[in-house]
Motif scaffolding. Structure first.
Motif, PDB file in Angstrom:
ATOM      1  N   UNK A 161      -4.145  -4.427  -4.799  1.00 35.18           N
ATOM      2  CA  UNK A 161      -4.532  -5.146  -3.583  1.00 35.18           C
ATOM      3  C   UNK A 161      -3.455  -5.165  -2.509  1.00 35.18           C
ATOM      4  N   UNK A 162      -2.322  -4.544  -2.756  1.00 34.26           N
ATOM      5  CA  UNK A 162      -1.224  -4.545  -1.794  1.00 34.26           C
ATOM      6  C   UNK A 162      -0.933  -3.100  -1.382  1.00 34.26           C
ATOM      7  N   UNK A 177      -7.804   3.672   3.987  1.00 35.56           N
ATOM      8  CA  UNK A 177      -8.039   3.231   5.370  1.00 35.56           C
ATOM      9  C   UNK A 177      -9.068   2.112   5.448  1.00 35.56           C
ATOM     10  N   UNK A 178      -9.946   2.022   4.450  1.00 34.83           N
ATOM     11  CA  UNK A 178     -10.925   0.932   4.425  1.00 34.83           C
ATOM     12  C   UNK A 178     -10.324  -0.333   3.807  1.00 34.83           C
ATOM     13  N   UNK A 217      -5.222  -1.943   8.741  1.00 37.20           N
ATOM     14  CA  UNK A 217      -4.130  -2.187   9.692  1.00 37.20           C
ATOM     15  C   UNK A 217      -2.754  -1.910   9.097  1.00 37.20           C
ATOM     16  N   UNK A 218      -2.700  -1.252   7.953  1.00 34.69           N
ATOM     17  CA  UNK A 218      -1.427  -1.061   7.271  1.00 34.69           C
ATOM     18  C   UNK A 218      -0.600   0.050   7.921  1.00 34.69           C
ATOM     19  N   UNK A 219       0.706  -0.206   8.001  1.00 36.52           N
ATOM     20  CA  UNK A 219       1.626   0.823   8.491  1.00 36.52           C
ATOM     21  C   UNK A 219       1.842   1.919   7.456  1.00 36.52           C
TER      22      UNK A 219
END
Length: 378
Positions: A275-276, A304-305, A309-311
């Motif tokens: 989850x991270x 991506x889903x 918003x992850x870098x």
């Protein structure tokens, strides 16, 4: 500068690795050390001059060699005793050098290299920049190297405090805290060992869980808990602690153990996912390097889903492309991931090298990204 350097050497000798505040350089007290250091330099210069007058060039060279060899020791003695006589007394210097031993000469050689590097850097500044830039830059470089030198001398004093006959202020407290920590750790290890030998696995597990409440990411306790839970095949507890266990294994780059842990978790939750975003990427990287390609891809699936918003999106999909191309020889799918990064990740630093990735995947070459370049732009 000299006032501050002596504040640095004293602070480091007491075991503090953070520098003293710059305000100490401008405070009203403590300037006597500057006068004492200048007197030491004058006396050393007088020694060399007297040697030249009495014995000619050979005796002068021997005096210079002695002064240069003894200068670091003289600085350390002056920092400790605040006495010009002690700082120029050959017996004091010889005793200090003998007590430190071979490391003093290693440090001496390193200080010579440091001095040469300082001179080269200042010469470069004077040669390649206008005078109004070169002068303050050369002064800054000289000051920086001087501070490094004094910090190293202070650390040598701290390291050999017992041989030199003094004790730092911080050392006793650190030793006491360290001994207390080691004692607690040893008692816990002994308690664990006793309970495991007696078959009290629930008690041993409770001890470890309690220890991890106090220090969530203690690597030793995480390792012991992982080994105990794996031996007991306690999948529910493995699942409960899986974020910390996976982060610990990824930090060790132990892709084989990660693969086994994921297999165990999938028996409890067939569609298991991390989850991270950062943890998923680090675990996938460790799995990839141990050639567990399909588990690595599974952790990166729908990245991506799951983390829109992850870098980490660009590095995650470039890693997926490497897994597909280098590990599974699926070039078309690898190309799709690289193309996605090209279209959707414009703001990421990796995007500037995306053409290299595309060229490699189109040529069906191993995906390694751009080569390092040391060229300087004109």
């Amino acid at each position: 500068l000299f006032k501050y350097t002596y504040a640095v050497i004293n602070r480091t000798a007491e075991g503090h690795l953070k520098p003293p505040p710059v305000s100490e350089a401008f405070s009203g007290s403590g300037f006597n050390i500057v006068i004492l250091q200048l007197l030491v330099f004058v006396l050393m210069g007088a020694l060399v001059t007297a040697a030249a007058m009495l014995g000619g060039s050979i005796l002068m060279m021997l005096a210079i060699a002695f002064v240069v060899l003894g200068l670091p020791a003289s600085i350390m003695v002056l920092a400790m005793e605040r006495s010009v006589g002690a700082a120029v007394n050959p017996l004091n210097l010889a005793v200090l050098i003998s007590r430190i031993g071979t490391p003093y000469f290693l440090l001496y050689g390193y200080l010579i290299l440091l001095t040469l590097a300082s001179g080269a850097a200042q010469d470069f500044a004077v040669t390649h920049f206008p005078l109004w830039v070169a002068q303050p830059l050369a002064g800054f470089l000289n000051s920086t190297f001087t501070l490094i030198l004094f910090h190293m001398l202070g650390y040598l004093l701290f390291q050999y405090q017992e041989e030199l006959g003094f004790a730092s202020d911080i050392q006793d407290d650190d030793d006491l805290a360290g001994r207390q920590h080691r004692d607690r750790s040893s008692r816990l290890d002994a308690d664990l060992d006793m309970n495991i030998k007696d078959g009290n696995y629930d008690r041993a597990q409770a001890i470890l869980k309690d220890a991890l409440k106090k220090d969530r990411n203690d690597p030793r306790r995480l390792e012991q808990l992982y080994l105990l839970l794996t031996a007991r095949n306690d999948v529910s507890e493995l699942y409960r602690y899986h974020p910390r266990l996976m982060a610990w294994l990824a930090g060790r780059n132990d892709g084989d153990a990660l693969n086994e842990l994921i297999r165990s978790l999938q028996t409890l939750e067939p569609n298991f996912q991390v989850d991270d975003a950062e943890l998923a990427l680090s675990c996938a990287t460790a799995l990839y390097h141990r050639q567990h390609f399909k588990p690595a891809l599974r952790l990166l699936q729908d990245f991506h889903k799951r983390f829109p918003d992850s870098a980490q999106l660009a590095p995650a999909y470039l890693l997926a492309a490497q897994v597909l191309a280098n590990g599974l020889q699926q070039w078309e799918k690898a190309s799709a991931f690289v193309t996605y990064v090209q279209k959707r990740c414009h703001g990421h630093p990796a995007h500037q090298h995306i053409d290299v990735w595309l060229e490699q995947v189109n040529n069906r070459e191993p995906l390694k990204g751009p080569k390092a370049s040391f060229e300087i732009a004109e």
